[in-house]
Design a protein around this motif. Sequence first.
Motif, mmCIF file in Angstrom:
data_model
loop_
_atom_site.group_PDB
_atom_site.id
_atom_site.type_symbol
_atom_site.label_atom_id
_atom_site.label_comp_id
_atom_site.label_asym_id
_atom_site.label_seq_id
_atom_site.Cartn_x
_atom_site.Cartn_y
_atom_site.Cartn_z
ATOM 1 N N LEU A 1 0.759 -1.205 0.078
ATOM 2 C CA LEU A 1 -0.132 -0.064 -0.032
ATOM 3 C C LEU A 1 0.767 1.356 -0.080
ATOM 4 O O LEU A 1 0.518 2.270 -0.579
ATOM 5 C CB LEU A 1 -0.975 0.059 1.159
ATOM 6 C CG LEU A 1 -2.084 1.097 1.249
ATOM 7 C CD1 LEU A 1 -2.732 1.270 -0.133
ATOM 8 C CD2 LEU A 1 -2.887 1.037 2.589
ATOM 9 N N ALA A 2 1.928 1.296 0.755
ATOM 10 C CA ALA A 2 2.886 2.398 0.784
ATOM 11 C C ALA A 2 3.360 2.426 -0.570
ATOM 12 O O ALA A 2 3.397 3.809 -1.216
ATOM 13 C CB ALA A 2 3.954 2.243 1.780
ATOM 14 N N ARG A 3 3.865 1.520 -1.336
ATOM 15 C CA ARG A 3 4.247 1.523 -2.739
ATOM 16 C C ARG A 3 3.547 2.546 -3.752
ATOM 17 O O ARG A 3 3.536 3.278 -4.429
ATOM 18 C CB ARG A 3 4.653 0.257 -3.337
ATOM 19 C CG ARG A 3 6.018 -0.131 -2.633
ATOM 20 C CD ARG A 3 6.693 -1.213 -3.211
ATOM 21 N NE ARG A 3 5.832 -2.206 -3.665
ATOM 22 C CZ ARG A 3 5.440 -3.433 -2.904
ATOM 23 N NH1 ARG A 3 6.048 -3.639 -1.904
ATOM 24 N NH2 ARG A 3 4.717 -4.179 -3.804
ATOM 25 N N ARG A 4 1.990 1.795 -3.481
ATOM 26 C CA ARG A 4 1.005 2.308 -4.165
ATOM 27 C C ARG A 4 0.851 3.961 -4.151
ATOM 28 O O ARG A 4 0.516 4.755 -4.974
ATOM 29 C CB ARG A 4 -0.385 1.814 -3.924
ATOM 30 C CG ARG A 4 -0.451 0.407 -4.572
ATOM 31 C CD ARG A 4 -1.021 0.418 -6.108
ATOM 32 N NE ARG A 4 -1.198 -0.896 -6.645
ATOM 33 C CZ ARG A 4 -1.943 -1.168 -7.437
ATOM 34 N NH1 ARG A 4 -3.301 -0.624 -7.597
ATOM 35 N NH2 ARG A 4 -2.201 -2.606 -7.943
ATOM 36 N N CYS A 5 0.729 4.094 -2.823
ATOM 37 C CA CYS A 5 0.626 5.670 -2.521
ATOM 38 C C CYS A 5 1.972 6.531 -2.983
ATOM 39 O O CYS A 5 1.476 7.653 -3.614
ATOM 40 C CB CYS A 5 0.474 6.008 -0.730
ATOM 41 S SG CYS A 5 -0.700 5.386 -0.209
ATOM 42 N N ALA A 6 3.052 5.898 -2.992
ATOM 43 C CA ALA A 6 4.125 6.732 -3.581
ATOM 44 C C ALA A 6 4.042 6.948 -4.895
ATOM 45 O O ALA A 6 4.273 7.688 -5.698
ATOM 46 C CB ALA A 6 5.495 5.923 -3.185
ATOM 47 N N ALA A 7 3.422 5.788 -5.730
ATOM 48 C CA ALA A 7 3.409 5.752 -7.127
ATOM 49 C C ALA A 7 2.318 6.698 -7.522
ATOM 50 O O ALA A 7 2.295 7.475 -8.725
ATOM 51 C CB ALA A 7 3.049 4.358 -7.818
ATOM 52 N N ALA A 8 1.419 7.033 -6.779
ATOM 53 C CA ALA A 8 0.248 8.170 -6.890
ATOM 54 C C ALA A 8 0.679 9.554 -6.370
ATOM 55 O O ALA A 8 0.114 10.448 -6.666
ATOM 56 C CB ALA A 8 -1.046 7.691 -6.138
ATOM 57 N N GLY A 9 1.816 9.575 -5.910
ATOM 58 C CA GLY A 9 2.438 10.820 -5.683
ATOM 59 C C GLY A 9 2.041 11.467 -4.306
ATOM 60 O O GLY A 9 2.407 12.749 -3.925
ATOM 61 N N SER B 1 1.636 17.155 -1.905
ATOM 62 C CA SER B 1 2.172 18.743 -1.830
ATOM 63 C C SER B 1 1.310 19.354 -2.877
ATOM 64 O O SER B 1 1.182 18.916 -4.245
ATOM 65 C CB SER B 1 3.698 18.706 -1.994
ATOM 66 O OG SER B 1 4.255 18.158 -1.154
ATOM 67 N N ALA B 2 0.941 20.507 -2.512
ATOM 68 C CA ALA B 2 0.366 21.574 -3.492
ATOM 69 C C ALA B 2 1.288 22.290 -4.229
ATOM 70 O O ALA B 2 2.314 23.158 -3.657
ATOM 71 C CB ALA B 2 -0.467 22.369 -2.766
ATOM 72 N N GLU B 3 1.520 21.986 -5.607
ATOM 73 C CA GLU B 3 2.612 22.283 -6.417
ATOM 74 C C GLU B 3 1.918 22.987 -7.414
ATOM 75 O O GLU B 3 0.918 22.751 -8.023
ATOM 76 C CB GLU B 3 3.430 21.218 -6.848
ATOM 77 C CG GLU B 3 4.046 20.725 -5.915
ATOM 78 C CD GLU B 3 5.159 19.603 -6.271
ATOM 79 O OE1 GLU B 3 5.508 19.613 -7.292
ATOM 80 O OE2 GLU B 3 5.542 18.766 -5.574
#
Length: 106
Positions: A18-26, A104-106
Motif C-alpha cells: 500500500l505504501a508503494r501504491r501511495c508513492a506511485a500516486a505521488g 504537496s500542492a505544487e
Amino acid sequence: MHSEVCPLFFGLGQGDALARRCAAAGLELRLQRRRSDSLDYADADAACAAAFAGGPVAQAWSRFDAEARARTQRRYLDAIALWGDGRGGYKMPAEYLIVVGHRSAE
C-alpha cells in the motif's frame, strides 16, 4: 494472506504494497500502522452478512442464486468454525492497515 477472489484488496495489506501504491500516486507517506483487532459477530447470519453482503465479494455475491448462496454460506461457516465462541457467535482475528498520505500542492 492471499485471496484469488479479491487479490488487490488483500494484497495491499502485504508488506509495503500500500505504501508503494501511495508513492506511485505521488503521495508522501505520513503514517503507516497495523492494528490488530477482532471481528465479533452475534451469530452465523451476522458473520455471513459481513462477509458477503458488505465485504469485498459483495458484487459477486449479488449475482449468486439461492442454491449458490446456501452452499457458499455453509462452506464459509465451516471455514470460520475455529473462531466460534461456543454460543453461536464468532470472534475472528482481524488486522487493519492504516495509511495517511499527503500530496504537496505544487
